[in-house]
Design a protein around this motif. Structure first.
Motif, PDB file in Angstrom:
ATOM      1  N   ILE A 178      -1.958 -19.611  -2.514  1.00 14.27           N
ATOM      2  CA  ILE A 178      -2.554 -18.312  -2.185  1.00 14.27           C
ATOM      3  C   ILE A 178      -1.806 -17.694  -1.009  1.00 14.27           C
ATOM      4  CG2 ILE A 178      -4.624 -17.182  -1.248  1.00 14.27           C
ATOM      5  CD1 ILE A 178      -6.304 -19.145  -2.873  1.00 14.27           C
ATOM      6  N   GLY A 179      -1.436 -18.571  -0.066  1.00 12.17           N
ATOM      7  CA  GLY A 179      -0.685 -18.100   1.106  1.00 12.17           C
ATOM      8  C   GLY A 179       0.592 -17.403   0.686  1.00 12.17           C
ATOM      9  N   VAL A 180       1.303 -18.017  -0.259  1.00 11.48           N
ATOM     10  CA  VAL A 180       2.554 -17.422  -0.758  1.00 11.48           C
ATOM     11  C   VAL A 180       2.243 -16.099  -1.460  1.00 11.48           C
ATOM     12  CG1 VAL A 180       4.433 -17.715  -2.422  1.00 11.48           C
ATOM     13  CG2 VAL A 180       3.772 -19.618  -0.944  1.00 11.48           C
ATOM     14  N   GLN A 181       1.159 -16.134  -2.276  1.00 12.40           N
ATOM     15  CA  GLN A 181       0.767 -14.901  -2.979  1.00 12.40           C
ATOM     16  C   GLN A 181       0.410 -13.798  -1.983  1.00 12.40           C
ATOM     17  OE1 GLN A 181      -2.014 -17.001  -5.780  1.00 12.40           O
ATOM     18  NE2 GLN A 181      -1.570 -15.248  -7.040  1.00 12.40           N
ATOM     19  N   TRP A 182      -0.327 -14.203  -0.945  1.00 15.47           N
ATOM     20  CA  TRP A 182      -0.703 -13.236   0.093  1.00 15.47           C
ATOM     21  C   TRP A 182       0.533 -12.656   0.761  1.00 15.47           C
ATOM     22  CZ3 TRP A 182      -4.202 -10.135   1.971  1.00 15.47           C
ATOM     23  CH2 TRP A 182      -5.549 -10.320   1.641  1.00 15.47           C
ATOM     24  N   GLU A 183       1.469 -13.573   1.042  1.00 16.58           N
ATOM     25  CA  GLU A 183       2.697 -13.129   1.715  1.00 16.58           C
ATOM     26  C   GLU A 183       3.415 -12.084   0.868  1.00 16.58           C
ATOM     27  OE1 GLU A 183       5.827 -15.979   3.300  1.00 16.58           O
ATOM     28  OE2 GLU A 183       3.946 -16.831   4.057  1.00 16.58           O
ATOM     29  N   ASN A 184       3.554 -12.412  -0.433  1.00 16.70           N
ATOM     30  CA  ASN A 184       4.212 -11.465  -1.351  1.00 16.70           C
ATOM     31  C   ASN A 184       3.444 -10.155  -1.413  1.00 16.70           C
ATOM     32  OD1 ASN A 184       6.192 -13.263  -1.998  1.00 16.70           O
ATOM     33  ND2 ASN A 184       5.152 -14.049  -3.810  1.00 16.70           N
ATOM     34  N   PHE A 185       2.127 -10.308  -1.531  1.00 15.11           N
ATOM     35  CA  PHE A 185       1.255  -9.126  -1.638  1.00 15.11           C
ATOM     36  C   PHE A 185       1.421  -8.249  -0.397  1.00 15.11           C
ATOM     37  CE2 PHE A 185      -3.057  -7.248  -0.919  1.00 15.11           C
ATOM     38  CZ  PHE A 185      -3.100  -6.437  -2.038  1.00 15.11           C
ATOM     39  N   GLN A 186       1.388  -8.904   0.768  1.00  9.25           N
ATOM     40  CA  GLN A 186       1.495  -8.133   2.012  1.00  9.25           C
ATOM     41  C   GLN A 186       2.888  -7.536   2.189  1.00  9.25           C
ATOM     42  OE1 GLN A 186      -0.301 -11.249   4.401  1.00  9.25           O
ATOM     43  NE2 GLN A 186      -1.864  -9.838   5.118  1.00  9.25           N
ATOM     44  N   ASN A 188       4.900  -6.600  -0.240  1.00  4.66           N
ATOM     45  CA  ASN A 188       4.995  -5.445  -1.147  1.00  4.66           C
ATOM     46  C   ASN A 188       4.171  -4.272  -0.638  1.00  4.66           C
ATOM     47  OD1 ASN A 188       6.660  -6.898  -2.788  1.00  4.66           O
ATOM     48  ND2 ASN A 188       5.041  -7.587  -4.152  1.00  4.66           N
ATOM     49  N   GLN A 189       3.002  -4.623  -0.081  1.00  4.48           N
ATOM     50  CA  GLN A 189       2.140  -3.566   0.458  1.00  4.48           C
ATOM     51  C   GLN A 189       2.845  -2.862   1.625  1.00  4.48           C
ATOM     52  OE1 GLN A 189      -0.636  -4.818   3.213  1.00  4.48           O
ATOM     53  NE2 GLN A 189      -0.972  -2.705   3.762  1.00  4.48           N
ATOM     54  N   LEU A 190       3.494  -3.680   2.457  1.00  2.00           N
ATOM     55  CA  LEU A 190       4.193  -3.137   3.621  1.00  2.00           C
ATOM     56  C   LEU A 190       5.344  -2.234   3.181  1.00  2.00           C
ATOM     57  CD1 LEU A 190       3.766  -3.528   6.665  1.00  2.00           C
ATOM     58  CD2 LEU A 190       5.627  -5.169   6.638  1.00  2.00           C
ATOM     59  N   LYS A 191       6.095  -2.718   2.167  1.00  5.32           N
ATOM     60  CA  LYS A 191       7.218  -1.914   1.654  1.00  5.32           C
ATOM     61  C   LYS A 191       6.715  -0.559   1.163  1.00  5.32           C
ATOM     62  CE  LYS A 191      10.240  -5.588   0.090  1.00  5.32           C
ATOM     63  NZ  LYS A 191      10.354  -6.463  -1.068  1.00  5.32           N
ATOM     64  N   LEU A 192       5.626  -0.612   0.385  1.00  2.00           N
ATOM     65  CA  LEU A 192       5.064   0.638  -0.150  1.00  2.00           C
ATOM     66  C   LEU A 192       4.592   1.548   0.978  1.00  2.00           C
ATOM     67  CD1 LEU A 192       2.987  -0.130  -3.361  1.00  2.00           C
ATOM     68  CD2 LEU A 192       4.556   1.749  -3.055  1.00  2.00           C
ATOM     69  N   LEU A 240       1.571  -3.812  -7.472  1.00  2.00           N
ATOM     70  CA  LEU A 240       0.768  -4.280  -6.332  1.00  2.00           C
ATOM     71  C   LEU A 240      -0.700  -4.415  -6.743  1.00  2.00           C
ATOM     72  CD1 LEU A 240       1.092  -4.845  -3.171  1.00  2.00           C
ATOM     73  CD2 LEU A 240      -0.014  -2.643  -2.895  1.00  2.00           C
ATOM     74  N   THR A 241      -1.176  -3.465  -7.543  1.00  2.00           N
ATOM     75  CA  THR A 241      -2.565  -3.523  -8.023  1.00  2.00           C
ATOM     76  C   THR A 241      -2.780  -4.789  -8.850  1.00  2.00           C
ATOM     77  OG1 THR A 241      -2.618  -1.119  -8.057  1.00  2.00           O
ATOM     78  CG2 THR A 241      -4.343  -2.243  -9.297  1.00  2.00           C
ATOM     79  N   SER A 242      -1.846  -5.080  -9.752  1.00  2.00           N
ATOM     80  CA  SER A 242      -1.965  -6.298 -10.580  1.00  2.00           C
ATOM     81  C   SER A 242      -1.948  -7.536  -9.698  1.00  2.00           C
ATOM     82  CB  SER A 242      -0.795  -6.385 -11.568  1.00  2.00           C
ATOM     83  OG  SER A 242      -0.717  -5.203 -12.315  1.00  2.00           O
ATOM     84  N   GLN A 243      -1.042  -7.518  -8.724  1.00  2.00           N
ATOM     85  CA  GLN A 243      -0.934  -8.649  -7.792  1.00  2.00           C
ATOM     86  C   GLN A 243      -2.249  -8.845  -7.044  1.00  2.00           C
ATOM     87  OE1 GLN A 243       2.382  -7.880  -5.210  1.00  2.00           O
ATOM     88  NE2 GLN A 243       2.871 -10.030  -5.024  1.00  2.00           N
ATOM     89  N   ILE A 261      -7.291  -2.758   0.808  1.00  2.00           N
ATOM     90  CA  ILE A 261      -5.833  -2.535   0.893  1.00  2.00           C
ATOM     91  C   ILE A 261      -5.378  -1.685  -0.294  1.00  2.00           C
ATOM     92  CG2 ILE A 261      -3.572  -3.678   0.699  1.00  2.00           C
ATOM     93  CD1 ILE A 261      -4.775  -6.015   2.346  1.00  2.00           C
ATOM     94  N   LEU A 262      -5.835  -2.071  -1.492  1.00  2.00           N
ATOM     95  CA  LEU A 262      -5.419  -1.345  -2.707  1.00  2.00           C
ATOM     96  C   LEU A 262      -5.914   0.100  -2.681  1.00  2.00           C
ATOM     97  CD1 LEU A 262      -5.925  -4.056  -5.489  1.00  2.00           C
ATOM     98  CD2 LEU A 262      -3.778  -3.313  -4.476  1.00  2.00           C
ATOM     99  N   ALA A 263      -7.166   0.270  -2.245  1.00  2.00           N
ATOM    100  CA  ALA A 263      -7.736   1.628  -2.196  1.00  2.00           C
ATOM    101  C   ALA A 263      -6.953   2.493  -1.208  1.00  2.00           C
ATOM    102  CB  ALA A 263      -9.203   1.564  -1.791  1.00  2.00           C
ATOM    103  N   SER A 264      -6.587   1.880  -0.084  1.00  2.00           N
ATOM    104  CA  SER A 264      -5.853   2.618   0.954  1.00  2.00           C
ATOM    105  C   SER A 264      -4.465   3.022   0.442  1.00  2.00           C
ATOM    106  CB  SER A 264      -5.742   1.746   2.201  1.00  2.00           C
ATOM    107  OG  SER A 264      -4.663   2.150   2.980  1.00  2.00           O
TER     108      SER A 264
END
Length: 476
Positions: A178-186, A188-192, A240-243, A261-264
């Protein structure tokens, strides 16, 4: 019966109490036993040796049984007490494990749980030796606690601890995953988010630099490019939404955070989309007004130019009434065109006002150049209008004079012609003196008015020459 070999596990406490009571009872029997011993001693001292031997034998057996019973009671009680201690302790361990399991399920920090588990395991390992001692005591005192040896209790605890550790580790692995998934998610979120901020900055920059009407087409093109680039990030947003959805399944305790995060991101993405759209519409509206301003300006200046087109030098002066009439018609037509172009001048006014209004909130947008153009157009148009009015007046005056000259000339020529033929006639008919006299009188009567007419032609010619700034008119 109380010293029975098999003890139900849940009755150890009660059995200890019973054994304790039996020990008390046994101790209380000691004076009786002592009295018996004293009596036997007395009896044996006075009895027949054989009898004494038998008595002694009997007492020794009883004494041995008495002592044996005491030993048995003691060792049984010891065994059960040790067993009870083990049981209470193991119960405590199981409760602690339950508590740890509850903490694991309610997502407490794993490091803390692991250190508590290590402590517990250390405690269990520390009891291994004691547990062997308990089993030995039970064996020696022929005490069996139903279905449970100390060793089997320890084995059960160890197994449960191992199982719990396995659960803890799998949770740890899941958390790492989950940590890795979170890292990826964050990431990608940061990039966006960074991309959206940068795009917003670019919009502001484009609008900031579009500070005049001339720069609008470039700015609009840049905004279109930016809009395309922004729309190309839609797939990253969907990814990102799927992630996020996948992460919500794994990490239930953070569902709200992920949803926020997704809504924002969604809201910001739409906001940037709107910012590009609104600014593009605004710049397009100003650009469209500027184009209409320029088209109107073109029409105004075509009218001005047409009015300024004077005849070529050799054609400058009208040589007869026809030319004068043509010149007048041309001037009048140019004046009409100018008057009609007033609506284009009004259009320039209207569009300038539109542009001023639409660019109000673009603090760097300059309209002074536009206002200069408008002021010049008004000035040039007015000047052209004044000149053209004058031109119409001049050409009209010329035309009128030419018409008057023509009329006078025709009148004179006709009169001269008539008089010439009359004179010729009179000369040929000398005999008819009456006719000759009549004609001569007629001529003399007309002469003054015709001379005046001739003078008026001269005067008109002078007027024309004056109108033409003193240039001579050959045809006159």
């Amino acid at each position: 019966g109380m010293t029975a070999r098999v003890v139900p596990a849940d009755q150890t406490e009660a059995r200890i109490q019973t054994l304790h009571a039996l020990q008390q009872e046994h101790s209380e029997k000691l004076p009786v036993f002592q009295a018996i011993y004293d009596n036997v001693k007395k009896l044996t001292s006075s009895a027949h040796p054989q009898e004494a031997e038998r008595l002694n034998q009997a007492f020794t057996t009883t004494a041995a049984r008495y002592r044996d019973l005491e030993d048995k009671l003691r060792s049984k009680r010891q065994a059960l007490e040790k067993w009870g201690e083990l049981r209470n302790w193991s119960q405590g361990v199981l409760e602690q494990m339950e508590h740890l399991r509850y903490q694991l399920e309610s997502n407490q920090p794993l490091e803390q749980l692991e250190s508590e588990l290590d402590k517990l395991q250390g405690e269990v390992e520390g009891w291994e030796e004691k547990a062997r001692g308990v089993d030995l005591l039970c064996e020696q005192s022929a005490t069996e606690v139903t279905g449970k040896s100390a060793r089997s209790t320890m084995h059960e605890l160890t197994t449960k601890l191992e199982m719990f550790r396995a659960q803890l580790y799998s949770k740890k692995e899941l958390q790492a995953k989950i940590g890795v998934q979170w890292e990826n998610f964050q990431d990608n979120q940061l990039k966006l988010s960074d991309g959206l901020l940068a795009t917003q900055g670019k919009v502001q920059e484009i609008v900031f630099h579009a500070d005049s009407c001339q720069k609008l087409p470039t700015a609009i093109k840049e905004l279109d490019k930016l809009w395309e680039a922004h729309n190309a990030t839609r797939s990253a947003k969907d990814a990102l939404t799927s992630q996020g959805k996948a992460l919500m399944m794994e990490d239930e305790k953070n569902v709200n955070t992920i949803q926020n995060i997704l809504a924002s991101i969604d809201a910001n993405w739409d906001k940037v989309n709107d910012i590009i759209k609104i600014n593009r519409e605004k710049l397009s509206a100003i650009h469209s007004a500027a184009q209409k301003f320029n088209q109107a300006k073109e029409k105004v200046y075509i009218a001005i130019k047409t009015s300024e087109q004077k005849p070529k030098l050799e054609d400058e002066l009208a040589n007869d009434v026809t030319q004068a009439t043509i010149a007048y018609e041309k001037s009048k037509k140019a004046l009409d065109l100018l008057k009609k172009s007033k609506s284009s001048l009004d259009q320039m006014d209207a569009k300038e006002q539109d542009i001023v209004k639409q660019s109000e909130d673009l603090e760097h947008f300059g309209v002074s150049d536009l206002q200069k153009q408008l002021a010049s157009a008004h000035e040039d148009w007015q000047k052209a209008q004044d000149n053209q009015n004058q031109q119409v007046q001049v050409t009209e005056a010329e035309m009128v004079i030419w018409k008057q000259i023509d009329e006078a000339k025709n009148d004179l020529l006709q009169w001269l012609g008539e008089n010439h033929s009359a004179m010729t006639d009179a000369a040929e008919n000398v005999t008819d003196s009456e006719l000759s006299r009549t004609r001569l009188v007629g001529y003399k009567n007309d002469l003054e008015s015709k001379q005046n007419l001739f003078s008026s032609i001269k005067a008109k010619r002078a007027q024309l020459v004056k109108l033409h700034n003193g240039k001579s008119i050959p045809t006159l």
